[in-house]
Design a protein around this motif. Structure first.
Motif, mmCIF file in Angstrom:
data_model
loop_
_atom_site.group_PDB
_atom_site.id
_atom_site.type_symbol
_atom_site.label_atom_id
_atom_site.label_comp_id
_atom_site.label_asym_id
_atom_site.label_seq_id
_atom_site.Cartn_x
_atom_site.Cartn_y
_atom_site.Cartn_z
ATOM 1 N N ILE A 58 0.860 -1.186 0.000
ATOM 2 C CA ILE A 58 0.000 0.000 0.000
ATOM 3 C C ILE A 58 0.899 1.239 0.000
ATOM 4 C CG2 ILE A 58 -1.845 1.227 1.248
ATOM 5 C CD1 ILE A 58 -2.657 -1.563 0.178
ATOM 6 N N CYS A 61 2.489 8.558 -0.260
ATOM 7 C CA CYS A 61 3.297 9.470 -1.101
ATOM 8 C C CYS A 61 4.745 9.000 -1.204
ATOM 9 C CB CYS A 61 3.248 10.877 -0.534
ATOM 10 S SG CYS A 61 1.577 11.536 -0.485
ATOM 11 N N SER A 63 7.127 8.680 1.010
ATOM 12 C CA SER A 63 8.126 9.521 1.682
ATOM 13 C C SER A 63 8.765 8.852 2.895
ATOM 14 C CB SER A 63 7.499 10.861 2.101
ATOM 15 O OG SER A 63 6.530 10.657 3.099
ATOM 16 N N PRO A 126 5.966 15.536 5.121
ATOM 17 C CA PRO A 126 5.465 15.047 3.829
ATOM 18 C C PRO A 126 4.606 13.802 4.008
ATOM 19 C CG PRO A 126 7.879 15.233 3.845
ATOM 20 C CD PRO A 126 7.418 15.374 5.253
ATOM 21 N N SER A 128 0.898 11.252 3.084
ATOM 22 C CA SER A 128 -0.558 11.189 2.996
ATOM 23 C C SER A 128 -1.148 11.071 4.400
ATOM 24 C CB SER A 128 -0.948 9.953 2.183
ATOM 25 O OG SER A 128 -0.452 8.798 2.821
ATOM 26 N N GLU A 350 11.194 2.225 5.610
ATOM 27 C CA GLU A 350 10.861 0.821 5.288
ATOM 28 C C GLU A 350 11.437 0.438 3.922
ATOM 29 O OE1 GLU A 350 6.649 0.131 5.694
ATOM 30 O OE2 GLU A 350 6.768 -1.693 4.492
HETATM 31 C C1 LIG Z 1 11.843 15.533 4.311
HETATM 32 C C2 LIG Z 1 11.080 14.570 5.188
HETATM 33 C C3 LIG Z 1 10.781 14.930 6.497
HETATM 34 C C4 LIG Z 1 10.049 14.047 7.312
HETATM 35 N N1 LIG Z 1 9.772 14.437 8.596
HETATM 36 C C5 LIG Z 1 9.072 13.605 9.410
HETATM 37 C C6 LIG Z 1 8.765 14.009 10.745
HETATM 38 O O1 LIG Z 1 9.067 15.111 11.187
HETATM 39 N N2 LIG Z 1 8.097 13.116 11.532
HETATM 40 C C7 LIG Z 1 7.703 11.880 11.071
HETATM 41 O O2 LIG Z 1 7.104 11.130 11.837
HETATM 42 N N3 LIG Z 1 7.983 11.490 9.802
HETATM 43 C C8 LIG Z 1 8.655 12.314 8.968
HETATM 44 N N4 LIG Z 1 8.951 11.927 7.680
HETATM 45 C C9 LIG Z 1 8.524 10.588 7.210
HETATM 46 C C10 LIG Z 1 7.198 10.595 6.408
HETATM 47 O O3 LIG Z 1 6.873 11.885 6.001
HETATM 48 C C11 LIG Z 1 6.048 9.987 7.199
HETATM 49 O O4 LIG Z 1 6.361 8.698 7.635
HETATM 50 C C12 LIG Z 1 4.760 9.950 6.395
HETATM 51 O O5 LIG Z 1 3.668 9.615 7.231
HETATM 52 C C13 LIG Z 1 4.805 8.936 5.234
HETATM 53 O O6 LIG Z 1 3.658 9.151 4.437
HETATM 54 P P1 LIG Z 1 3.558 8.546 2.976
HETATM 55 O O7 LIG Z 1 2.171 8.775 2.509
HETATM 56 O O8 LIG Z 1 4.630 9.105 2.137
HETATM 57 O O9 LIG Z 1 3.785 6.991 3.254
HETATM 58 P P2 LIG Z 1 4.578 5.935 2.364
HETATM 59 O O10 LIG Z 1 6.038 6.245 2.425
HETATM 60 O O11 LIG Z 1 3.962 5.813 1.036
HETATM 61 O O12 LIG Z 1 4.304 4.613 3.213
HETATM 62 C C14 LIG Z 1 4.851 4.473 4.501
HETATM 63 C C15 LIG Z 1 4.246 3.225 5.159
HETATM 64 O O13 LIG Z 1 2.841 3.437 5.379
HETATM 65 C C16 LIG Z 1 2.075 2.410 4.713
HETATM 66 N N5 LIG Z 1 0.854 3.045 4.235
HETATM 67 C C17 LIG Z 1 0.725 4.187 3.510
HETATM 68 N N6 LIG Z 1 -0.578 4.470 3.318
HETATM 69 C C18 LIG Z 1 -1.276 3.490 3.927
HETATM 70 C C19 LIG Z 1 -2.672 3.204 4.065
HETATM 71 N N7 LIG Z 1 -3.606 4.004 3.559
HETATM 72 N N8 LIG Z 1 -3.019 2.069 4.729
HETATM 73 C C20 LIG Z 1 -2.099 1.244 5.275
HETATM 74 N N9 LIG Z 1 -0.773 1.466 5.172
HETATM 75 C C21 LIG Z 1 -0.368 2.568 4.507
HETATM 76 C C22 LIG Z 1 2.984 1.926 3.587
HETATM 77 O O14 LIG Z 1 2.610 0.609 3.174
HETATM 78 C C23 LIG Z 1 4.323 1.966 4.290
HETATM 79 O O15 LIG Z 1 4.436 0.839 5.141
HETATM 80 C C24 LIG Z 1 9.646 12.787 6.821
HETATM 81 C C25 LIG Z 1 9.939 12.435 5.489
HETATM 82 C C26 LIG Z 1 10.634 13.331 4.674
HETATM 83 C C27 LIG Z 1 10.921 12.955 3.252
#
Ligand SMILES: Cc1cc2nc3c(=O)[nH]c(=O)nc-3n(C[C@H](O)[C@H](O)[C@H](O)COP(=O)(O)OP(=O)(O)OC[C@H]3O[C@@H](n4cnc5c(N)ncnc54)[C@H](O)[C@@H]3O)c2cc1C
Length: 353
Positions: A58, A61, A63, A126, A128, A350
């Motif tokens: 799943i 974004c 990130s 960053p 979703s 991950e």
């Molecule tokens: C520049 C930068 C700064 C950041 N700063 C922080 C911070 O300050 N604090 C922090 O906690 N994190 C931070 N992060 C990490 C990141 O932003 C978070 O972990 C964010 O929640 C990931 O969201 P995503 O949609 O990109 O998830 P993805 O990277 O697409 O997925 C991450 C995980 O979530 C699962 N997942 C995604 N959507 C779902 C869904 N709908 N149902 C079930 N599982 C799902 C995926 O399978 C995967 O296991 C940062 C990242 C970057 C690049």
């Protein structure tokens, strides 16, 4: 642009490149790929995966993941369920119900604009909405778990939609049920957040040194919710790499949580080591500080991969690095930290594929 249909109008696409769907900007192709805009599409996608005995990933974004250059041999489902609802609740509270595919920071901005208190410290993270509970995102002393009221999921095992209350999510520091083998069957569809209309119900969290310094510099003694967001956006913009310029997934490792006794030992050699008490006899220390001051690693790089100059906890792909090179670099960092401090650090990002 998100691919949604192939030339035959099919919704399940083949061999879709994942590279541009992640912030690290590396990785191979998904054997199968689809975009889920509602629960019916999630169900259809899971039927397809079941029939074809495919592993499922799943995607939000991208990130917080590092996709292997070999790609993913199963079905990648990009979550795109949208919608934000506001429901008035008793006691000066409002429940926000948001679709998993909403952009996290757009949601935070919206709540701040409506003067609803609870998410402002999580500005500019960053990703979703749907991924926020997965690692219980946190920043500047606030974790998203503190305001989550429920998480609506699709359970792949039973093919049913369910509501999990906060307790069932088993939140902890950068942890939740969604990272466990059982929780990996849960696809997050919608989330409820219970926010306060007035800051008096729960004062703003401004005790982190960066936030304190910013308020002092701006000469703000009684910040509004908009001030807090502005401050955090400015702090993060200065400190973190620009995703338009370099590839990264933010903090690559979690901050270590150590015993009080261990913290006291470190303090003898490094009196300035910052730490925050978390639970009984436990202290969270800041790995960025450890990497910089205890290991001398700030700015360390190998080839096209390095630690970010302003925030050493962040591993950066300066362009053209492979997932394998990023992985080896991270392993090297973990080895150096172990050798120099004895700490066994854990990954936050991950690996996929
Ligand atoms: C520049 C930068 C700064 C950041 N700063 C922080 C911070 O300050 N604090 C922090 O906690 N994190 C931070 N992060 C990490 C990141 O932003 C978070 O972990 C964010 O929640 C990931 O969201 P995503 O949609 O990109 O998830 P993805 O990277 O697409 O997925 C991450 C995980 O979530 C699962 N997942 C995604 N959507 C779902 C869904 N709908 N149902 C079930 N599982 C799902 C995926 O399978 C995967 O296991 C940062 C990242 C970057 C690049």
């Amino acid at each position: 642009m998100l691919p949604t249909k192939n030339s035959n109008g099919r919704k399940i696409l083949e061999n879709v490149s994942l590279k541009e769907l992640t912030t690290f900007k590396v990785g191979g192709r998904a054997r199968y790929f689809c975009v889920a805009k509602n629960l019916a599409k999630v169900t259809e996608a899971m039927d397809f995966a079941k029939k074809n005995k495919l592993p499922v990933f799943i995607l939000g974004c991208g990130s917080n993941i590092l996709v292997s250059n070999k790609g993913f041999s199963g079905l990648v489902v990009k979550m795109d369920i949208l919608g934000v609802e506001f429901v008035e609740k008793a006691g000066g509270k409002v429940e926000i119900i948001a679709g998993a595919g909403e952009n996290w920071d757009d949601l935070v901005r919206l709540t701040v604009e409506k003067n609803l208190h609870g998410l402002e410290n999580l500005s500019l993270i960053p990703g979703s909405v749907g991924a926020a509970p997965v690692q219980n995102i946190g920043a500047y002393g606030v974790e998203v778990a503190s305001v989550i009221s429920f998480v609506e999921i699709f359970d792949r095992k039973t093919a049913e939609a369910k509501i999990l209350n906060k307790e069932a999510c088993r939140f902890n520091y950068r942890q939740s049920i969604f990272q466990t083998p059982a929780g990996k069957n849960f696809i997050i569809v919608r989330i409820g957040f219970l926010l306060n209309k007035s800051k008096r119900k729960k004062p703003f969290k401004t005790d982190y040194p960066d936030v304190q310094e910013w308020l002092k510099r701006e000469k703000i003694s009684a910040p509004t919710i908009a001030d807090i967001r502005r401050g955090i956006v400015e702090i993060r913009t200065k400190k973190l790499p620009n995703l338009a310029e370099v590839g990264t997934a933010g903090s690559f490792f979690k901050n270590p949580i150590i015993s009080d006794a261990q913290f006291k030992k470190f303090k003898v050699m490094f009196p300035d080591l910052p730490g925050v008490a978390v639970g009984k006899n436990k202290v969270k220390i800041f790995l960025a500080w450890v990497l910089d001051k205890m290991c001398g690693l700030k700015g360390f790089s190998i080839g096209k991969v390095g630690l970010h100059k302003n925030q050493p906890l962040v591993i950066v792909n300066y362009g053209g690095a492979t997932a394998g090179e990023i992985k080896s670099f991270a392993e090297k960092i973990a080895i150096i930290v172990k050798e120099k401090t004895g700490l066994a650090i854990k990954r936050e990002v991950e690996y996929v594929g």
